[in-house]
Design a protein around this motif. Structure first.
Motif, PDB file in Angstrom:
ATOM      1  N   ARG A  79      21.862  51.498  37.933  1.00  0.00           N
ATOM      2  CA  ARG A  79      23.036  52.147  37.468  1.00  0.00           C
ATOM      3  C   ARG A  79      24.158  52.323  38.468  1.00  0.00           C
ATOM      4  NH1 ARG A  79      23.648  53.821  32.365  1.00  0.00           N
ATOM      5  NH2 ARG A  79      21.927  53.859  30.941  1.00  0.00           N
ATOM      6  N   ARG A  80      23.843  53.099  39.484  1.00  0.00           N
ATOM      7  CA  ARG A  80      24.615  52.964  40.760  1.00  0.00           C
ATOM      8  C   ARG A  80      25.442  51.899  41.028  1.00  0.00           C
ATOM      9  NH1 ARG A  80      27.292  56.145  39.493  1.00  0.00           N
ATOM     10  NH2 ARG A  80      26.704  56.053  37.387  1.00  0.00           N
ATOM     11  N   ARG A  83      27.599  50.068  38.781  1.00  0.00           N
ATOM     12  CA  ARG A  83      28.983  50.808  38.539  1.00  0.00           C
ATOM     13  C   ARG A  83      29.919  50.689  39.917  1.00  0.00           C
ATOM     14  NH1 ARG A  83      33.117  52.175  37.893  1.00  0.00           N
ATOM     15  NH2 ARG A  83      34.150  54.093  37.270  1.00  0.00           N
ATOM     16  N   LYS A 289      39.502  54.147  33.126  1.00  0.00           N
ATOM     17  CA  LYS A 289      38.217  53.224  33.308  1.00  0.00           C
ATOM     18  C   LYS A 289      38.688  52.151  34.211  1.00  0.00           C
ATOM     19  CE  LYS A 289      36.287  53.727  28.314  1.00  0.00           C
ATOM     20  NZ  LYS A 289      36.264  52.912  27.255  1.00  0.00           N
ATOM     21  N   HIS A 341      33.826  45.690  33.781  1.00  0.00           N
ATOM     22  CA  HIS A 341      33.207  46.065  33.014  1.00  0.00           C
ATOM     23  C   HIS A 341      32.128  44.941  32.383  1.00  0.00           C
ATOM     24  CE1 HIS A 341      31.981  48.423  29.298  1.00  0.00           C
ATOM     25  NE2 HIS A 341      32.487  47.762  28.444  1.00  0.00           N
ATOM     26  N   ASN A 344      29.209  45.038  34.840  1.00  0.00           N
ATOM     27  CA  ASN A 344      28.480  46.391  34.941  1.00  0.00           C
ATOM     28  C   ASN A 344      27.569  46.360  33.631  1.00  0.00           C
ATOM     29  OD1 ASN A 344      27.588  48.961  34.450  1.00  0.00           O
ATOM     30  ND2 ASN A 344      29.507  49.620  34.759  1.00  0.00           N
ATOM     31  N   GLU A 361      28.121  54.574  29.790  1.00  0.00           N
ATOM     32  CA  GLU A 361      28.447  53.453  30.420  1.00  0.00           C
ATOM     33  C   GLU A 361      29.471  53.515  31.666  1.00  0.00           C
ATOM     34  OE1 GLU A 361      30.326  50.586  27.686  1.00  0.00           O
ATOM     35  OE2 GLU A 361      28.184  50.258  26.545  1.00  0.00           O
ATOM     36  N   ASN A 362      30.319  54.648  31.635  1.00  0.00           N
ATOM     37  CA  ASN A 362      31.119  54.863  32.544  1.00  0.00           C
ATOM     38  C   ASN A 362      31.010  55.564  33.594  1.00  0.00           C
ATOM     39  OD1 ASN A 362      33.328  52.803  31.813  1.00  0.00           O
ATOM     40  ND2 ASN A 362      33.096  53.992  30.097  1.00  0.00           N
TER      41      ASN A 362
END
Length: 363
Positions: A79-80, A83, A289, A341, A344, A361-362
């Protein structure tokens, strides 16, 4: 009380404000009132808003599920990576291709975000020094979580103070400790740890149910007032000189500013105010975002735009600044929607179970 992501929507909007602050610190408008001049000079504190927010969101999102297991670490670091890295890789590759040839060390340091660990001289995208700091927090967050579980929320701060004191005592920098360690205090994780820690502490108060929803805006407006005062003080350090200026700047960034920031964030998450409604709006949500791309992109736009507009005469400076801001904002939204996005989501859907790809998600 459980909070969902919708209640943190205003925090997405504040990311946009933080990125805009950094832009107008690097390229300030010519405002002739001292109040606005000091305000813009203190806008570099936008990075502090990011650091405190990161500490809060990472703690709120990951602390309860934390475990020393291969599965947890895999999900966390995927995830990191998803992102932070895709859009950074995209932009740094463009910079490296279009700039002068560089040695292998320079290229490796920039791709791995290790370029700011020890110096500030070899950075392809200058704002990315903060990504090195952010990366260090991501790596240390599991240790912070473990310490909190075993010894309480104060334990990471106590250990940090001991480690920092030991480093300063071992370095031969007396009596000019603030001058000799200015880089460390301002541009490394060691110097900026307290900002992340305050966000972590706020996250723990939410998770332990010590914060409840309020209808009034006391925390929001108290925090906002405190932030503005500290920003003005940071801008006012331009009037100081030498060691006094460095020491004051470091204290304001590293110690004073995080306190009103966490008060403000608490208010944004729990109070229904005009500020929270504005930051939660659709436009601010989109700007927030795309703020990460905006933050990385803005210094890449400022230089070429200046060079291009210098070909023409009679262009007012403030018009140039506003034009560059608008160009950066539009490009950042386009890159976010078409690349950041989707990349990601694609990475998370490819590497994570589907049930783990849609929530937060963000974050």
């Amino acid at each position: 009380m459980a909070y969902d992501q919708q209640q943190f929507r205003a925090l997405t909007g504040i990311r946009a404000i933080a990125a805009f602050m950094v832009f107008f610190n690097h390229l300030p408008l010519h405002l002739y009132f001292p109040f606005f001049q000091y305000l813009q000079a203190g806008f570099s504190s936008g990075v502090s808003l990011f650091f405190v927010l990161s500490g809060f969101l990472i703690t709120y999102r990951y602390y309860n599920d934390f475990s020393f297991s291969e599965d947890w670490f895999a999900k966390y670091f995927i995830r990191r990576f998803a992102r932070i890295y895709p859009v950074y890789f995209f932009l740094v590759t463009i910079v490296l291709i279009t700039s002068a040839p560089h040695n292998l060390g320079y290229i490796v340091e920039n791709y791995t975000l290790t370029h700011s660990l020890f110096n500030y001289g070899d950075i392809a995208i200058s704002p990315s020094w903060s990504l090195t700091v952010e990366e260090c927090f991501y790596l240390s967050a599991p240790i912070i979580f473990l310490l909190i579980r075993k010894y309480g929320v104060w334990s990471p701060l106590v250990i940090y103070i001991v480690v920092l004191s030991t480093i300063l005592l071992l370095r031969d920098n007396k009596p000019n400790v603030f001058v000799a360690n200015h880089y460390m205090f301002m541009l490394t994780y060691i110097g900026r740890f307290f900002e992340f820690y305050m966000g972590v502490a706020l996250g723990m108060r939410f998770l332990t149910g010590k914060i409840s929803v309020r209808k009034t805006g006391n925390y929001t407006y108290m925090g906002l007032t405190g932030i503005l005062l500290v920003i003005l003080c940071i801008g006012g350090t331009l009037l100081l000189h030498g060691t006094i200026r460095l020491m004051t700047t470091q204290m304001l960034f590293n110690i004073a500013l995080p306190f009103p920031v966490v008060v403000f964030y608490r208010g944004l998450c729990t109070e229904n105010t005009a500020v929270s409604r504005f930051l939660s709006g659709n436009s601010m949500n989109l700007f927030g975002k795309s703020s990460y791309t905006f933050y990385l992109l803005h210094m890449l736009i400022i230089g070429p735009a200046h060079a291009f507009t210098n070909l023409f005469t009679g262009i007012r400076y403030d018009v140039l600044v506003v034009s560059e801001f608008c160009i950066t904002l539009i490009l950042s939204i386009i890159i976010y929607l078409l690349f950041e996005h989707p990349a990601n989501l694609h990475i998370k859907r490819l590497l994570l179970p589907r049930k783990n790809t849609m929530k937060y998600e963000n974050i």
